[in-house]
Design an enzyme around this catalytic site. Structure first.
Site, PDB file in Angstrom:
ATOM      1  N   SER A   1      29.734 -42.724   0.651  1.00  0.00           N
ATOM      2  CA  SER A   1      29.866 -43.644  -0.131  1.00  0.00           C
ATOM      3  C   SER A   1      30.520 -43.523  -1.584  1.00  0.00           C
ATOM      4  CB  SER A   1      28.621 -44.524  -0.508  1.00  0.00           C
ATOM      5  OG  SER A   1      27.716 -43.508  -1.086  1.00  0.00           O
TER       6      SER A   1
ATOM      7  N   ASN B   1      31.341 -48.788  -4.490  1.00  0.00           N
ATOM      8  CA  ASN B   1      30.498 -48.370  -5.627  1.00  0.00           C
ATOM      9  C   ASN B   1      31.022 -48.090  -6.839  1.00  0.00           C
ATOM     10  OD1 ASN B   1      27.955 -47.942  -3.978  1.00  0.00           O
ATOM     11  ND2 ASN B   1      28.711 -46.287  -3.032  1.00  0.00           N
TER      12      ASN B   1
ATOM     13  N   GLU C   1      34.220 -50.295   4.441  1.00  0.00           N
ATOM     14  CA  GLU C   1      35.436 -49.790   3.742  1.00  0.00           C
ATOM     15  C   GLU C   1      35.907 -48.539   4.450  1.00  0.00           C
ATOM     16  OE1 GLU C   1      35.157 -49.379  -1.228  1.00  0.00           O
ATOM     17  OE2 GLU C   1      33.723 -48.244   0.019  1.00  0.00           O
TER      18      GLU C   1
ATOM     19  N   HIS D   1      33.181 -46.394   5.695  1.00  0.00           N
ATOM     20  CA  HIS D   1      31.902 -46.603   5.033  1.00  0.00           C
ATOM     21  C   HIS D   1      31.187 -47.672   5.278  1.00  0.00           C
ATOM     22  CE1 HIS D   1      30.110 -47.436   0.581  1.00  0.00           C
ATOM     23  NE2 HIS D   1      29.220 -47.105   1.428  1.00  0.00           N
TER      24      HIS D   1
END
Length: 284
Positions: free
Chosen positions: A121, A192, A154, A142
């Site tokens: 991540s 993130n 992702e 991800h």
């Protein structure tokens, strides 16, 4: 060349993310090999999968009966059992040295045309693949937590990642019923990089007495139409995971990503969120 006919998927890691990825792959009709370093971890992964499949079955949200899906998953502690997989997705600890070691072993075990994906991540895809002979077949894939429920995945493109590996990652995620977006290999990627400062600012607002935790979450849910406020979401992700991601981004991108003091204090106290029964809220 990248192998494009996929029947058997390997998953490294049987924790929350690994077991979720294995479950989704098996639900999609693939044979799956789920590997972890201890049999206890593998068994725990199967317990998580069986519990999740049971809940989804109650909602009539599965294409097959739970046992049929469960039977598509093979558990192992031997990484060599992944050698006949057509793609391998790593979902182990979010530590660069651990992931590098795993990918070195995977490169030795798997055929040269097998894509090796990482569920990281925050860590650099380029760094994870940096010591490999064939870094071009490593791609970020991800998944979001909880994997069986969340729609998004992702896809992250490393410095050496070839287009065929990127295309396979998008196609595989779509085949598993997911919708993808793509990010360059920059710290935190899309999700993130934006999410962690949002969570940290929510924690700081609570710690500084701006509002109660309930009102901070309600304000964000009702005011911005997100399904969870920052404190509830942090509890669901795991405060230790939020802290680790924030520390990684802080190191890479500077002080605007500095973890909130209260986040660090909660983790030091062992209050990690929903998984431990207490974080910012208390859970049964």
């Amino acid at each position: 060349m990248i192998r494009d006919e996929l029947d058997r998927i390997g998953v490294v890691g049987a924790g929350t993310m690994g077991s979720g990825i294995a479950q989704v792959a098996a639900t999609g009709g693939y044979d799956v090999v789920m590997r972890d370093i201890e049999r206890e971890y593998v068994d725990n992964g199967f317990e998580t999968i069986e519990d999740s499949l049971g809940r989804l079955a109650e909602r009539d949200a599965l294409p097959d009966d739970p046992q049929t899906i469960r039977d598509r998953i093979e558990g192992t502690t031997d990484l060599a059992d992944l050698a006949d997989c057509d793609v391998v997705i790593e979902a182990a600890l979010e530590k660069l040295d651990v992931k590098r070691d795993i990918f070195a072993d995977l490169e030795a075990a798997c055929d040269d045309d097998v894509v090796l994906a990482t569920n990281t991540s925050t860590l650099s895809i380029t760094s994870i693949a940096g010591d490999l002979d064939r870094p071009e077949r490593v791609v970020g894939l991800h998944f979001m937590n909880p994997v069986p429920i969340m729609e998004g995945v992702e896809v992250v493109v490393g410095e050496k990642t070839v287009d065929d590996a990127v295309e396979l990652a998008h196609d595989l995620a779509a085949d598993l019923g997911k919708t993808t977006w793509e990010s360059d290999d920059k710290p935190g990627f899309v999700t993130n990089r934006i999410l962690m400062p949002w969570i940290n600012e929510g924690i700081r607002a609570f710690d500084e007495g701006v509002a109660s935790k309930e009102d901070i979450d309600a304000g964000m849910e009702l005011g911005t139409n997100v399904p969870m406020g920052p404190l509830t979401l942090a509890d669901h992700i795991g405060l230790d995971i939020c802290l680790h991601a924030s520390e990684t981004l802080h190191e890479e991108l500077g002080d605007r990503y500095k973890p909130a003091y209260l986040l660090k204090r909660k983790v030091e106290a062992g209050d990690l969120g929903k998984k431990t029964g207490e974080g910012f809220y208390v859970y049964d």
